[in-house]
Design a protein around this motif. Structure first.
Motif, PDB file in Angstrom:
ATOM      1  N   ALA A 133       0.839  -1.195   0.000  1.00 19.81           N
ATOM      2  CA  ALA A 133       0.000   0.000   0.000  1.00 19.81           C
ATOM      3  C   ALA A 133       0.875   1.247   0.000  1.00 19.81           C
ATOM      4  CB  ALA A 133      -0.903  -0.006   1.222  1.00 19.81           C
ATOM      5  N   THR A 134       0.441   2.248  -0.741  1.00 14.70           N
ATOM      6  CA  THR A 134       1.162   3.514  -0.780  1.00 14.70           C
ATOM      7  C   THR A 134       0.836   4.342   0.445  1.00 14.70           C
ATOM      8  OG1 THR A 134       1.083   3.461  -3.174  1.00 14.70           O
ATOM      9  CG2 THR A 134       1.559   5.570  -2.171  1.00 14.70           C
ATOM     10  N   LEU A 135      -0.433   4.339   0.846  1.00 15.69           N
ATOM     11  CA  LEU A 135      -0.874   5.056   2.040  1.00 15.69           C
ATOM     12  C   LEU A 135      -1.417   4.044   3.037  1.00 15.69           C
ATOM     13  CD1 LEU A 135      -2.764   8.084   0.456  1.00 15.69           C
ATOM     14  CD2 LEU A 135      -0.489   8.072   1.472  1.00 15.69           C
ATOM     15  N   LEU A 136      -0.951   4.158   4.262  1.00 16.23           N
ATOM     16  CA  LEU A 136      -1.346   3.219   5.314  1.00 16.23           C
ATOM     17  C   LEU A 136      -2.141   3.925   6.388  1.00 16.23           C
ATOM     18  CD1 LEU A 136       2.227   1.727   5.759  1.00 16.23           C
ATOM     19  CD2 LEU A 136       0.340   0.617   4.568  1.00 16.23           C
ATOM     20  N   THR A 137      -3.030   3.201   7.033  1.00 17.92           N
ATOM     21  CA  THR A 137      -3.667   3.744   8.226  1.00 17.92           C
ATOM     22  C   THR A 137      -2.592   3.850   9.303  1.00 17.92           C
ATOM     23  OG1 THR A 137      -4.226   1.580   9.127  1.00 17.92           O
ATOM     24  CG2 THR A 137      -5.873   2.633   7.676  1.00 17.92           C
ATOM     25  N   VAL A 138      -2.877   4.642  10.313  1.00 14.76           N
ATOM     26  CA  VAL A 138      -1.913   4.788  11.409  1.00 14.76           C
ATOM     27  C   VAL A 138      -1.674   3.428  12.059  1.00 14.76           C
ATOM     28  CG1 VAL A 138      -1.501   5.876  13.651  1.00 14.76           C
ATOM     29  CG2 VAL A 138      -2.481   7.212  11.779  1.00 14.76           C
ATOM     30  N   GLU A 139      -2.720   2.654  12.217  1.00 17.11           N
ATOM     31  CA  GLU A 139      -2.590   1.330  12.834  1.00 17.11           C
ATOM     32  C   GLU A 139      -1.744   0.394  11.970  1.00 17.11           C
ATOM     33  OE1 GLU A 139      -5.394   3.058  12.518  1.00 17.11           O
ATOM     34  OE2 GLU A 139      -5.950   3.425  14.608  1.00 17.11           O
ATOM     35  N   ALA A 140      -1.957   0.429  10.645  1.00 14.67           N
ATOM     36  CA  ALA A 140      -1.174  -0.424   9.751  1.00 14.67           C
ATOM     37  C   ALA A 140       0.290   0.013   9.732  1.00 14.67           C
ATOM     38  CB  ALA A 140      -1.757  -0.393   8.341  1.00 14.67           C
ATOM     39  N   ALA A 141       0.523   1.310   9.783  1.00 10.14           N
ATOM     40  CA  ALA A 141       1.897   1.817   9.816  1.00 10.14           C
ATOM     41  C   ALA A 141       2.589   1.384  11.112  1.00 10.14           C
ATOM     42  CB  ALA A 141       1.910   3.343   9.685  1.00 10.14           C
ATOM     43  N   ALA A 142       1.865   1.443  12.211  1.00 11.24           N
ATOM     44  CA  ALA A 142       2.416   0.987  13.489  1.00 11.24           C
ATOM     45  C   ALA A 142       2.767  -0.491  13.414  1.00 11.24           C
ATOM     46  CB  ALA A 142       1.426   1.247  14.621  1.00 11.24           C
ATOM     47  N   ALA A 143       1.897  -1.269  12.812  1.00  7.35           N
ATOM     48  CA  ALA A 143       2.160  -2.703  12.675  1.00  7.35           C
ATOM     49  C   ALA A 143       3.394  -2.939  11.808  1.00  7.35           C
ATOM     50  CB  ALA A 143       0.946  -3.403  12.070  1.00  7.35           C
ATOM     51  N   GLN A 144       3.570  -2.143  10.760  1.00  8.56           N
ATOM     52  CA  GLN A 144       4.752  -2.277   9.895  1.00  8.56           C
ATOM     53  C   GLN A 144       6.035  -2.058  10.692  1.00  8.56           C
ATOM     54  OE1 GLN A 144       5.298  -3.026   6.723  1.00  8.56           O
ATOM     55  NE2 GLN A 144       3.248  -3.054   5.874  1.00  8.56           N
ATOM     56  N   LEU A 145       5.989  -1.125  11.649  1.00 11.61           N
ATOM     57  CA  LEU A 145       7.169  -0.829  12.464  1.00 11.61           C
ATOM     58  C   LEU A 145       7.248  -1.691  13.719  1.00 11.61           C
ATOM     59  CD1 LEU A 145       7.211   3.095  12.303  1.00 11.61           C
ATOM     60  CD2 LEU A 145       8.613   1.484  11.001  1.00 11.61           C
ATOM     61  N   SER A 146       6.267  -2.530  13.929  1.00 14.97           N
ATOM     62  CA  SER A 146       6.181  -3.381  15.131  1.00 14.97           C
ATOM     63  C   SER A 146       6.177  -2.546  16.404  1.00 14.97           C
ATOM     64  CB  SER A 146       7.334  -4.391  15.157  1.00 14.97           C
ATOM     65  OG  SER A 146       7.275  -5.231  14.032  1.00 14.97           O
ATOM     66  N   ILE A 147       5.394  -1.471  16.379  1.00 13.41           N
ATOM     67  CA  ILE A 147       5.226  -0.623  17.559  1.00 13.41           C
ATOM     68  C   ILE A 147       3.741  -0.492  17.828  1.00 13.41           C
ATOM     69  CG2 ILE A 147       7.382   0.659  17.205  1.00 13.41           C
ATOM     70  CD1 ILE A 147       5.699   2.961  16.044  1.00 13.41           C
ATOM     71  N   GLY A 148       3.415   0.033  18.978  1.00 13.78           N
ATOM     72  CA  GLY A 148       2.021   0.214  19.340  1.00 13.78           C
ATOM     73  C   GLY A 148       1.419   1.459  18.704  1.00 13.78           C
ATOM     74  N   ARG A 149       0.105   1.491  18.705  1.00 16.64           N
ATOM     75  CA  ARG A 149      -0.645   2.600  18.131  1.00 16.64           C
ATOM     76  C   ARG A 149      -0.327   3.912  18.854  1.00 16.64           C
ATOM     77  NH1 ARG A 149      -5.679   4.414  19.735  1.00 16.64           N
ATOM     78  NH2 ARG A 149      -6.918   5.381  18.097  1.00 16.64           N
ATOM     79  N   THR A 150      -0.230   3.868  20.182  1.00 17.06           N
ATOM     80  CA  THR A 150       0.059   5.064  20.963  1.00 17.06           C
ATOM     81  C   THR A 150       1.439   5.615  20.626  1.00 17.06           C
ATOM     82  OG1 THR A 150      -1.334   4.231  22.741  1.00 17.06           O
ATOM     83  CG2 THR A 150       0.209   5.990  23.307  1.00 17.06           C
ATOM     84  N   THR A 151       2.415   4.739  20.488  1.00 15.49           N
ATOM     85  CA  THR A 151       3.765   5.166  20.115  1.00 15.49           C
ATOM     86  C   THR A 151       3.762   5.785  18.729  1.00 15.49           C
ATOM     87  OG1 THR A 151       4.726   3.437  21.495  1.00 15.49           O
ATOM     88  CG2 THR A 151       6.154   4.390  19.807  1.00 15.49           C
ATOM     89  N   MET A 152       3.004   5.202  17.813  1.00 21.30           N
ATOM     90  CA  MET A 152       2.918   5.735  16.457  1.00 21.30           C
ATOM     91  C   MET A 152       2.339   7.138  16.466  1.00 21.30           C
ATOM     92  SD  MET A 152       3.698   5.002  13.434  1.00 21.30           S
ATOM     93  CE  MET A 152       3.362   5.454  11.772  1.00 21.30           C
ATOM     94  N   TYR A 153       1.273   7.343  17.214  1.00 21.06           N
ATOM     95  CA  TYR A 153       0.675   8.673  17.302  1.00 21.06           C
ATOM     96  C   TYR A 153       1.654   9.672  17.924  1.00 21.06           C
ATOM     97  CZ  TYR A 153      -3.980   7.644  15.545  1.00 21.06           C
ATOM     98  OH  TYR A 153      -5.029   7.330  14.727  1.00 21.06           O
ATOM     99  N   ALA A 154       2.461   9.227  18.882  1.00 20.58           N
ATOM    100  CA  ALA A 154       3.469  10.111  19.487  1.00 20.58           C
ATOM    101  C   ALA A 154       4.524  10.508  18.453  1.00 20.58           C
ATOM    102  CB  ALA A 154       4.117   9.430  20.693  1.00 20.58           C
ATOM    103  N   LEU A 155       4.968   9.551  17.633  1.00 16.91           N
ATOM    104  CA  LEU A 155       5.945   9.857  16.579  1.00 16.91           C
ATOM    105  C   LEU A 155       5.366  10.853  15.572  1.00 16.91           C
ATOM    106  CD1 LEU A 155       7.400   6.285  15.951  1.00 16.91           C
ATOM    107  CD2 LEU A 155       8.584   8.225  16.990  1.00 16.91           C
ATOM    108  N   ILE A 156       4.098  10.696  15.258  1.00 12.59           N
ATOM    109  CA  ILE A 156       3.434  11.619  14.336  1.00 12.59           C
ATOM    110  C   ILE A 156       3.328  13.000  14.980  1.00 12.59           C
ATOM    111  CG2 ILE A 156       1.233  12.146  13.215  1.00 12.59           C
ATOM    112  CD1 ILE A 156       0.925   9.049  12.838  1.00 12.59           C
ATOM    113  N   ARG A 157       2.870  13.051  16.229  1.00 10.79           N
ATOM    114  CA  ARG A 157       2.705  14.314  16.950  1.00 10.79           C
ATOM    115  C   ARG A 157       4.034  15.065  17.051  1.00 10.79           C
ATOM    116  NH1 ARG A 157       1.516  12.514  21.889  1.00 10.79           N
ATOM    117  NH2 ARG A 157       3.701  12.693  22.416  1.00 10.79           N
ATOM    118  N   ASP A 158       5.126  14.326  17.274  1.00 14.24           N
ATOM    119  CA  ASP A 158       6.448  14.938  17.413  1.00 14.24           C
ATOM    120  C   ASP A 158       7.080  15.295  16.073  1.00 14.24           C
ATOM    121  OD1 ASP A 158       6.100  14.596  20.129  1.00 14.24           O
ATOM    122  OD2 ASP A 158       7.376  12.813  20.251  1.00 14.24           O
ATOM    123  N   GLY A 159       6.406  14.986  14.971  1.00 15.72           N
ATOM    124  CA  GLY A 159       6.916  15.330  13.647  1.00 15.72           C
ATOM    125  C   GLY A 159       7.986  14.385  13.134  1.00 15.72           C
TER     126      GLY A 159
END
Length: 69
Positions: free
Chosen positions: A11-37
């Motif tokens: 997929a070219t565009l992933l949901t936040v949850e799918a992107a987190a799964a790709q990195l093997s991290i949790g959803r909350t951590t993914m949102y923190a990475l997004i929030r922090d830029g």
């Protein structure tokens, strides 16, 4: 004639949850990475999506930072 499945492409565009799964991290951590830029996202209508290239860029930055130390 056989019914062979079409090859799947990543997929070219992933949901936040799918992107987190790709990195093997949790959803909350993914949102923190997004929030922090640290990981870029795009808006598609009212949906937030993570470009697959943003994950590649994040991984490359992590690897480069770890090689410096």
């Amino acid at each position: 004639m056989t019914n062979t499945p079409e090859p799947t492409t990543p997929a070219t565009l992933l949901t936040v949850e799918a992107a987190a799964a790709q990195l093997s991290i949790g959803r909350t951590t993914m949102y923190a990475l997004i929030r922090d830029g640290k990981i870029q996202t795009v808006r598609v209508g009212h949906l937030r999506r993570v470009p697959a290239t943003a994950l590649d860029a994040y991984i490359a930055r992590l690897a480069a930072d770890q090689q410096k130390t």
